[in-house]
Design a protein around this motif. Structure first.
Motif, PDB file in Angstrom:
ATOM      1  N   ALA A 206     -90.783  53.209 -83.369  1.00  0.00           N
ATOM      2  CA  ALA A 206     -91.983  52.400 -82.519  1.00  0.00           C
ATOM      3  C   ALA A 206     -92.674  52.959 -81.468  1.00  0.00           C
ATOM      4  O   ALA A 206     -93.527  52.863 -81.544  1.00  0.00           O
ATOM      5  N   LEU A 207     -91.921  54.059 -81.388  1.00  0.00           N
ATOM      6  CA  LEU A 207     -92.091  55.600 -80.751  1.00  0.00           C
ATOM      7  C   LEU A 207     -93.913  56.112 -81.829  1.00  0.00           C
ATOM      8  O   LEU A 207     -95.109  56.340 -81.612  1.00  0.00           O
ATOM      9  N   LYS A 208     -92.919  56.044 -82.787  1.00  0.00           N
ATOM     10  CA  LYS A 208     -94.475  56.714 -83.833  1.00  0.00           C
ATOM     11  C   LYS A 208     -95.668  55.989 -84.612  1.00  0.00           C
ATOM     12  O   LYS A 208     -96.746  56.503 -84.743  1.00  0.00           O
ATOM     13  N   ALA A 209     -95.389  54.479 -84.055  1.00  0.00           N
ATOM     14  CA  ALA A 209     -95.798  53.223 -84.500  1.00  0.00           C
ATOM     15  C   ALA A 209     -97.332  53.578 -83.118  1.00  0.00           C
ATOM     16  O   ALA A 209     -98.372  53.523 -83.493  1.00  0.00           O
ATOM     17  N   ARG A 210     -96.575  53.396 -81.458  1.00  0.00           N
ATOM     18  CA  ARG A 210     -97.362  53.693 -80.409  1.00  0.00           C
ATOM     19  C   ARG A 210     -98.664  55.313 -80.648  1.00  0.00           C
ATOM     20  O   ARG A 210    -100.042  54.671 -80.117  1.00  0.00           O
ATOM     21  N   MET A 211     -97.837  55.910 -81.215  1.00  0.00           N
ATOM     22  CA  MET A 211     -98.597  57.192 -81.220  1.00  0.00           C
ATOM     23  C   MET A 211     -99.448  57.230 -82.460  1.00  0.00           C
ATOM     24  O   MET A 211    -100.550  57.822 -82.326  1.00  0.00           O
ATOM     25  N   GLU A 212     -99.090  56.768 -83.360  1.00  0.00           N
ATOM     26  CA  GLU A 212    -100.257  56.257 -84.184  1.00  0.00           C
ATOM     27  C   GLU A 212    -101.833  55.407 -83.788  1.00  0.00           C
ATOM     28  O   GLU A 212    -102.682  55.604 -84.226  1.00  0.00           O
ATOM     29  N   HIS A 213    -100.965  54.720 -83.168  1.00  0.00           N
ATOM     30  CA  HIS A 213    -102.065  53.793 -82.479  1.00  0.00           C
ATOM     31  C   HIS A 213    -102.807  54.137 -81.759  1.00  0.00           C
ATOM     32  O   HIS A 213    -104.470  54.198 -81.953  1.00  0.00           O
ATOM     33  N   THR A 214    -102.335  55.367 -80.956  1.00  0.00           N
ATOM     34  CA  THR A 214    -103.178  56.225 -80.536  1.00  0.00           C
ATOM     35  C   THR A 214    -104.151  57.070 -80.792  1.00  0.00           C
ATOM     36  O   THR A 214    -105.684  57.252 -80.450  1.00  0.00           O
ATOM     37  N   LYS A 215    -103.510  57.562 -81.775  1.00  0.00           N
ATOM     38  CA  LYS A 215    -104.243  58.671 -82.607  1.00  0.00           C
ATOM     39  C   LYS A 215    -105.514  57.278 -83.204  1.00  0.00           C
ATOM     40  O   LYS A 215    -106.981  58.197 -83.660  1.00  0.00           O
ATOM     41  N   ALA A 216    -105.874  56.849 -83.622  1.00  0.00           N
ATOM     42  CA  ALA A 216    -106.292  55.815 -83.921  1.00  0.00           C
ATOM     43  C   ALA A 216    -107.327  55.748 -83.170  1.00  0.00           C
ATOM     44  O   ALA A 216    -108.776  55.178 -83.552  1.00  0.00           O
ATOM     45  N   GLN A 217    -106.812  55.140 -81.877  1.00  0.00           N
ATOM     46  CA  GLN A 217    -107.711  54.750 -81.103  1.00  0.00           C
ATOM     47  C   GLN A 217    -108.554  55.974 -80.787  1.00  0.00           C
ATOM     48  O   GLN A 217    -110.126  55.644 -80.135  1.00  0.00           O
ATOM     49  N   LEU A 218    -108.600  57.447 -80.379  1.00  0.00           N
ATOM     50  CA  LEU A 218    -108.533  58.552 -80.119  1.00  0.00           C
ATOM     51  C   LEU A 218    -110.163  58.732 -81.140  1.00  0.00           C
ATOM     52  O   LEU A 218    -110.603  59.452 -81.031  1.00  0.00           O
ATOM     53  N   GLU A 219    -109.698  58.306 -82.194  1.00  0.00           N
ATOM     54  CA  GLU A 219    -110.683  59.081 -83.976  1.00  0.00           C
ATOM     55  C   GLU A 219    -111.972  58.227 -83.434  1.00  0.00           C
ATOM     56  O   GLU A 219    -113.012  58.447 -83.761  1.00  0.00           O
ATOM     57  N   ALA A 220    -111.599  56.707 -83.592  1.00  0.00           N
ATOM     58  CA  ALA A 220    -112.738  55.569 -83.181  1.00  0.00           C
ATOM     59  C   ALA A 220    -112.969  55.458 -82.066  1.00  0.00           C
ATOM     60  O   ALA A 220    -113.992  55.625 -81.501  1.00  0.00           O
TER      61      ALA A 220
END
Length: 84
Positions: free
Chosen positions: A17-31
């Protein structure tokens, strides 16, 4: 105040769950979609990942030292061991 407590180790469910949240945050930052991000998204999950990494490392070191010295881990310490 405590920022991390290692009572029974981290479950794979929580780590995923933590990994998924961090990947989502990364995607938002990159976009460059900053509007929906919170301080917890930015710093909280990163801090939590760091704490869990540290606790996992110390648990593994405890297990290795116990094995190297022919010692047995207590029931509490075995429960804290990382789960695979």
């Amino acid at each position: 105040q405590a920022i991390g407590v290692d009572l029974q180790g981290a479950s794979p469910v929580h780590l995923n769950a933590l990994k998924a949240r961090m990947e989502h945050t990364k995607a938002q930052l990159e976009a460059e979609q900053f509007s929906g991000l919170t301080r917890h998204d930015m710093a909280g999950d990163l801090l939590q990942a760091g704490v869990w990494s540290y606790l996992a490392l110390t648990n593994v070191q405890s297990q290795l030292m116990a094995q190297a010295n022919g010692q047995m881990l207590s029931a509490f310490e075995r429960k804290r061991a990382p789960r695979s």
